[in-house]
Scaffold this active site. Structure first.
Site: not given
Ligand code: NAI
Length: 259
Positions: A71, A97, A150, A163, A165, A196
């Protein structure tokens, strides 16, 4: 009996691209979607894993095309969208995702690398895929984008600043695009998973997970990938046509707990 005939809960025959489908929530989403009759383009930076997911889906009678996709690589994204269209002729759903996480202090000598890597995968990758897919989503009668954020997207933990930010950015991106693309027939929503059980959390030992869950999570346990995948599916149903711009916590009650 069917008193309301206009809104369908069927996604049979829709086409979906899912990123990070080689493990965890992406894998579960690919499997849950395929079980509903969606033709899934399961993509990941790890080709071997999406090939495994795809063959598991096919052997249960579902439709799935595995594809290598990084990605962070615009060319790879454009190629993926092109191959999906070559195969299926249309595109209805994008699930952003793919993700990585990093734990770092702000004065770490490698901080800027963590920052760039995390932002590139978690945030910039999402908009790159959305832009590449947009011409096709606009032609769909059920255009749906679901971005995975999240609980770090609206809360925060120390030592996770790149993460956190990036995940805050995912919510902002979602909300702005919801207003821009909603009137053009594409809903844009966001899922905010709590803790999770996936590869991302596999380094935490079960004892520590248990202590954390008992203290912080309303349901007193970690969630399972499938529980998130069903929430994602719900946002993609034709009957979810008036849900636009939400960020939906799927966190067992973590975010409502005061102490
Ligand atoms: P995971 O590690 O099981 O899956 C992530 C997938 O993303 C992997 O298959 C990996 O190969 C892929 N990936 C990584 N970099 C990539 C790239 N450059 N291009 C394409 N694919 C790439 O983790 P999990 O937990 O299933 O993560 C899915 C999403 O959920 C991520 O966005 C993560 O940030 C988010 N999340 C996870 C939580 C958890 O507790 N596990 C909590 C909240 C959000």
């Amino acid at each position: 009996m069917n008193l309301f005939k206009n809104l369908s809960r069927s996604v049979e025959g829709k086409i979906a691209i899912i990123t990070g489908a080689g493990s965890g929530m992406g894998e579960a989403t690919a499997k849950v979607f395929a079980a509903e009759g969606i033709k899934v383009v399961a993509t990941d930076i790890n080709l071997e894993e999406v090939e495994r997911v795809s063959s598991e889906i096919k052997s249960s009678g579902g439709s799935c095309m595995p594809m290598l996709l990084d990605v962070t690589d615009k060319q790879s994204i454009e190629q993926c969208v092109k191959s999906s269209i070559d195969e299926y002729s249309s595109l209805d759903i994008v699930i952003n995702n793919a993700g990585i996480s990093s734990v770092t202090t702000v004065d770490d000598e490698n901080y800027e690398n963590y920052w760039d890597d995390t932002l590139n995968v978690v945030l910039t990758g999402q908009i790159k895929l959305i832009r590449a897919a947009l011409p096709y989503l606009l032609k769909s009668d059920n255009g749906r984008i679901v971005n995975i954020s999240s609980t770090e997207g609206f809360g925060a933990s120390p030592f996770h600043s790149p993460y956190t930010a990036a995940k805050h950015g995912v919510i902002g991106l979602t909300r702005s695009l919801a207003l821009e693309l909603g009137p053009q027939g594409i809903t844009v929503n966001c899922i905010c998973p709590g803790p999770i059980n996936t590869n991302m959390t596999s380094a935490i030992d079960d004892k520590d997970k248990n202590i954390y869950a008992k203290r912080r999570v309303g349901l007193k346990r970690y969630g399972e990938p499938e529980e998130v995948a069903h929430a994602t599916l719900n946002l993609c149903l034709p009957s979810s046509s008036y849900i636009n711009g939400v960020y939906l916590p799927v966190d067992g009650g973590l975010s409502i707990r005061r102490a």
